[in-house]
Design an enzyme around this catalytic site. Structure first.
Site: not given
Length: 289
Positions: A76, A103, A117, A210
């Site tokens: 992203d 992550y 987000d 997300r």
């Protein structure tokens, strides 16, 4: 006379750099900062390498005589971290051996956004004071292993050839994609300071952190969005050891990185197969991704 010699020397050096650039083949990792898209980072890398090699491209010839390069999975624009790059024959290895990523995500309880987000508009706010660290840790167990996940509306997934995120920005009505199976290998809570919480996530391909954070918020009878997201590992390549920052985006630095990174893949069966099938390197034109 001196000017002619200097000009010839410059041409020889440029030709040498170009030959070295087009001989590069394999996988390496770069650091993608927060802000630009993965595609723009890749294009910036390509432009720097072509400029160093003294190769100029015009708009009409951009898709011809260009460096063959690609990345191993979109990150992203609001996220940072490892972006694995394939160059030369390495582009054929990207989909085969980069099935897992790690992550670190910082989530915010009590607020939902349209993008899931911090870049999006707040669409909902709910209380979160009742949520304890124990509540959050128990919920994480429900999102570990093989689970079903609905991808975000703002994503690189496509409808009729166009990205859902692009359609959303145009104001077009977009239906959510159906839930699909994804895998979470490990999921742990690293910090809890309401409304913020920090997760470490190791997952398979096609997974959206997300969506995970949003689903966790719903499971806690509240809502949540991602404040910060960093990919710390992709395939065998880590942020600390392998990701080249922009000041290292040179032909020589990448050549050294390729030697180191490709040694990590020497025991991979899929890599051995590809190495055998594509032992002869070639210069192939490739569109920007």
């Amino acid at each position: 006379m001196a000017e002619q010699l200097h000009g010839k020397l410059g041409q020889v050096l440029a030709n040498t750099a170009a030959a070295k650039l087009f001989s590069l083949s394999g996988l390496f990792a770069v650091y993608k900062p927060k802000g630009p898209t993965s595609a723009s980072v890749l294009n910036q890398l390509k432009e720097k390498l072509l400029a160093e090699a003294g190769i100029q491209t015009c708009a009409r010839k951009r898709k011809k005589q260009i460096l063959k390069i690609g990345h191993g999975g979109t990150l992203d624009s609001a996220a940072a971290g490892v972006l694995v790059v394939g160059i030369g024959q390495g582009t054929k290895m990207l989909s085969n051996i980069l099935a897992g990523s790690k992550y670190t995500a910082i989530g915010e309880l009590g607020k939902a956004t349209d993008t899931l987000d911090a870049t999006g508009k707040v669409t909902e706010e709910k209380p979160y004071d009742q949520i304890t660290k124990g509540d959050l840790e128990r919920v994480l167990q429900k999102f570990t292993g093989d689970i079903m996940q609905v991808p975000p509306l703002y994503s690189a997934l496509k409808r009729d050839g166009q990205r859902l995120s692009s359609l959303m920005k145009k104001g077009e009505a977009v239906e959510a994609k159906p839930a699909r199976p994804v895998t979470v290998y490990s999921l742990s809570l690293q910090n809890f300071q309401p409304p913020l919480f920090t997760l470490d996530v190791e997952c398979g391909g096609g997974f959206y952190v997300r969506s995970l954070v949003s689903d966790i918020g719903k499971e806690l009878s509240s809502c949540a969005n991602v404040q910060e997201l960093t990919r710390t590992k992709q395939g065998p390549f880590t942020l600390e050891e392998h990701a080249l920052h922009e000041d290292k985006w040179t032909i020589d630095e990448i050549a050294q990185s390729l030697e180191h990174c490709m040694s990590l893949l020497a025991i991979e069966p899929s890599f051995k197969k590809l190495k055998t099938e594509h032992s002869e390197e070639s210069i192939v034109s490739c569109e920007d991704k």
